[in-house]
Design a protein around this motif. Sequence first.
Motif, PDB file in Angstrom:
ATOM      1  N   ASN A  83      -2.774   0.365  -5.170  1.00  0.00           N
ATOM      2  CA  ASN A  83      -3.636  -0.688  -5.678  1.00  0.00           C
ATOM      3  C   ASN A  83      -3.978  -0.351  -7.122  1.00  0.00           C
ATOM      4  OD1 ASN A  83      -5.318  -2.862  -5.961  1.00  0.00           O
ATOM      5  ND2 ASN A  83      -7.040  -1.912  -4.904  1.00  0.00           N
ATOM      6  N   GLY A  84      -3.273  -0.962  -8.056  1.00  0.00           N
ATOM      7  CA  GLY A  84      -3.494  -0.662  -9.462  1.00  0.00           C
ATOM      8  C   GLY A  84      -3.079   0.766  -9.762  1.00  0.00           C
ATOM      9  N   TRP A  85      -2.846   1.067 -11.013  1.00  0.00           N
ATOM     10  CA  TRP A  85      -2.568   2.451 -11.374  1.00  0.00           C
ATOM     11  C   TRP A  85      -2.890   2.618 -12.838  1.00  0.00           C
ATOM     12  CZ3 TRP A  85      -2.417   6.334  -8.297  1.00  0.00           C
ATOM     13  CH2 TRP A  85      -2.038   7.582  -8.781  1.00  0.00           C
ATOM     14  N   GLU A  86      -3.994   3.271 -13.111  1.00  0.00           N
ATOM     15  CA  GLU A  86      -4.418   3.538 -14.477  1.00  0.00           C
ATOM     16  C   GLU A  86      -3.658   4.736 -15.014  1.00  0.00           C
ATOM     17  OE1 GLU A  86      -6.511   1.546 -16.174  1.00  0.00           O
ATOM     18  OE2 GLU A  86      -6.630   0.259 -14.425  1.00  0.00           O
ATOM     19  N   SER A  87      -3.827   5.010 -16.279  1.00  0.00           N
ATOM     20  CA  SER A  87      -3.098   6.106 -16.913  1.00  0.00           C
ATOM     21  C   SER A  87      -3.309   7.414 -16.167  1.00  0.00           C
ATOM     22  CB  SER A  87      -3.533   6.249 -18.364  1.00  0.00           C
ATOM     23  OG  SER A  87      -4.905   6.564 -18.423  1.00  0.00           O
ATOM     24  N   ARG A 104      -1.961  12.892   5.686  1.00  0.00           N
ATOM     25  CA  ARG A 104      -2.508  11.682   5.084  1.00  0.00           C
ATOM     26  C   ARG A 104      -2.895  12.062   3.668  1.00  0.00           C
ATOM     27  NH1 ARG A 104      -2.674   7.746   8.089  1.00  0.00           N
ATOM     28  NH2 ARG A 104      -4.363   6.448   7.386  1.00  0.00           N
ATOM     29  N   VAL A 105      -2.335  11.339   2.711  1.00  0.00           N
ATOM     30  CA  VAL A 105      -2.560  11.644   1.306  1.00  0.00           C
ATOM     31  C   VAL A 105      -3.265  10.456   0.666  1.00  0.00           C
ATOM     32  CG1 VAL A 105      -1.459  12.268  -0.874  1.00  0.00           C
ATOM     33  CG2 VAL A 105      -0.466  13.051   1.296  1.00  0.00           C
ATOM     34  N   GLN A 106      -4.325  10.738  -0.083  1.00  0.00           N
ATOM     35  CA  GLN A 106      -5.068   9.693  -0.775  1.00  0.00           C
ATOM     36  C   GLN A 106      -5.344  10.146  -2.196  1.00  0.00           C
ATOM     37  OE1 GLN A 106      -8.517   9.173   1.730  1.00  0.00           O
ATOM     38  NE2 GLN A 106      -7.446   7.689   3.008  1.00  0.00           N
ATOM     39  N   VAL A 107      -5.088   9.232  -3.136  1.00  0.00           N
ATOM     40  CA  VAL A 107      -5.363   9.487  -4.548  1.00  0.00           C
ATOM     41  C   VAL A 107      -6.175   8.302  -5.049  1.00  0.00           C
ATOM     42  CG1 VAL A 107      -4.354   9.852  -6.830  1.00  0.00           C
ATOM     43  CG2 VAL A 107      -3.157  10.689  -4.794  1.00  0.00           C
ATOM     44  N   ALA A 108      -7.276   8.578  -5.756  1.00  0.00           N
ATOM     45  CA  ALA A 108      -8.116   7.486  -6.239  1.00  0.00           C
ATOM     46  C   ALA A 108      -8.830   7.865  -7.524  1.00  0.00           C
ATOM     47  CB  ALA A 108      -9.144   7.103  -5.180  1.00  0.00           C
ATOM     48  N   SER A 109      -9.064   6.868  -8.327  1.00  0.00           N
ATOM     49  CA  SER A 109      -9.930   6.955  -9.495  1.00  0.00           C
ATOM     50  C   SER A 109     -10.353   5.527  -9.806  1.00  0.00           C
ATOM     51  CB  SER A 109      -9.220   7.609 -10.683  1.00  0.00           C
ATOM     52  OG  SER A 109      -8.208   6.756 -11.176  1.00  0.00           O
ATOM     53  N   ASP A 110     -11.162   5.342 -10.839  1.00  0.00           N
ATOM     54  CA  ASP A 110     -11.588   3.992 -11.189  1.00  0.00           C
ATOM     55  C   ASP A 110     -10.362   3.118 -11.451  1.00  0.00           C
ATOM     56  OD1 ASP A 110     -14.210   4.744 -10.986  1.00  0.00           O
ATOM     57  OD2 ASP A 110     -14.463   5.092 -13.136  1.00  0.00           O
ATOM     58  N   GLY A 111     -10.225   2.039 -10.703  1.00  0.00           N
ATOM     59  CA  GLY A 111      -9.140   1.093 -10.909  1.00  0.00           C
ATOM     60  C   GLY A 111      -7.814   1.503 -10.324  1.00  0.00           C
ATOM     61  N   SER A 112      -7.747   2.600  -9.596  1.00  0.00           N
ATOM     62  CA  SER A 112      -6.483   3.080  -9.041  1.00  0.00           C
ATOM     63  C   SER A 112      -6.662   3.629  -7.638  1.00  0.00           C
ATOM     64  CB  SER A 112      -5.907   4.214  -9.891  1.00  0.00           C
ATOM     65  OG  SER A 112      -5.679   3.827 -11.202  1.00  0.00           O
ATOM     66  N   SER A 113      -5.672   3.381  -6.794  1.00  0.00           N
ATOM     67  CA  SER A 113      -5.628   4.064  -5.508  1.00  0.00           C
ATOM     68  C   SER A 113      -4.196   4.082  -5.002  1.00  0.00           C
ATOM     69  CB  SER A 113      -6.550   3.408  -4.475  1.00  0.00           C
ATOM     70  OG  SER A 113      -6.072   2.130  -4.124  1.00  0.00           O
ATOM     71  N   LEU A 114      -3.878   5.133  -4.293  1.00  0.00           N
ATOM     72  CA  LEU A 114      -2.563   5.314  -3.700  1.00  0.00           C
ATOM     73  C   LEU A 114      -2.790   6.086  -2.410  1.00  0.00           C
ATOM     74  CD1 LEU A 114       0.664   6.433  -5.426  1.00  0.00           C
ATOM     75  CD2 LEU A 114      -0.197   7.806  -3.560  1.00  0.00           C
TER      76      LEU A 114
END
Length: 137
Positions: A83-87, A104-114
């Motif tokens: 969902n979105g991917w910022e720099s 289960r792998v989760q990556v997130a920051s403002d404006g990004s998630s994977l």
Amino acid sequence: MDNATWPTFLSDPRKVLDLYDQPPALDRCDLFYVHIDERDTSITFGFDTSELPAHPRQKWKEKPFNSIRFFISFTGTSQLHVNGWESPGQKNVGISRDSEDELRVQVASDGSSLSFRAKSASVTHSTAQLTASDSYP
């Protein structure tokens, strides 16, 4: 999950634990690379960290270095959601094991998630390097 325990999810945790007494938390590393390979159902992350190992490889000691670069490859991936991917940069990274013994792998920051599931994970490459001192906060 204590974010510094991520090596326990690797097929060969010694690749990290032989270097570090306390591995760097993935949240404190710079996630600079994400490669999604649909042919092999694999996803590879590349990280940089200024947290130096307590036990560097002998060949790393032969020249100056102030950062470590390593790649984690996840294989047998499924249920990929982006969902979105910022720099690139520091992101919240979590790895856990579910009731079906998959990662289960989760990556997130403002404006990004994977997020995705994977059957296994391994460090495929790591190296010491000399980077500009302003590269890390």
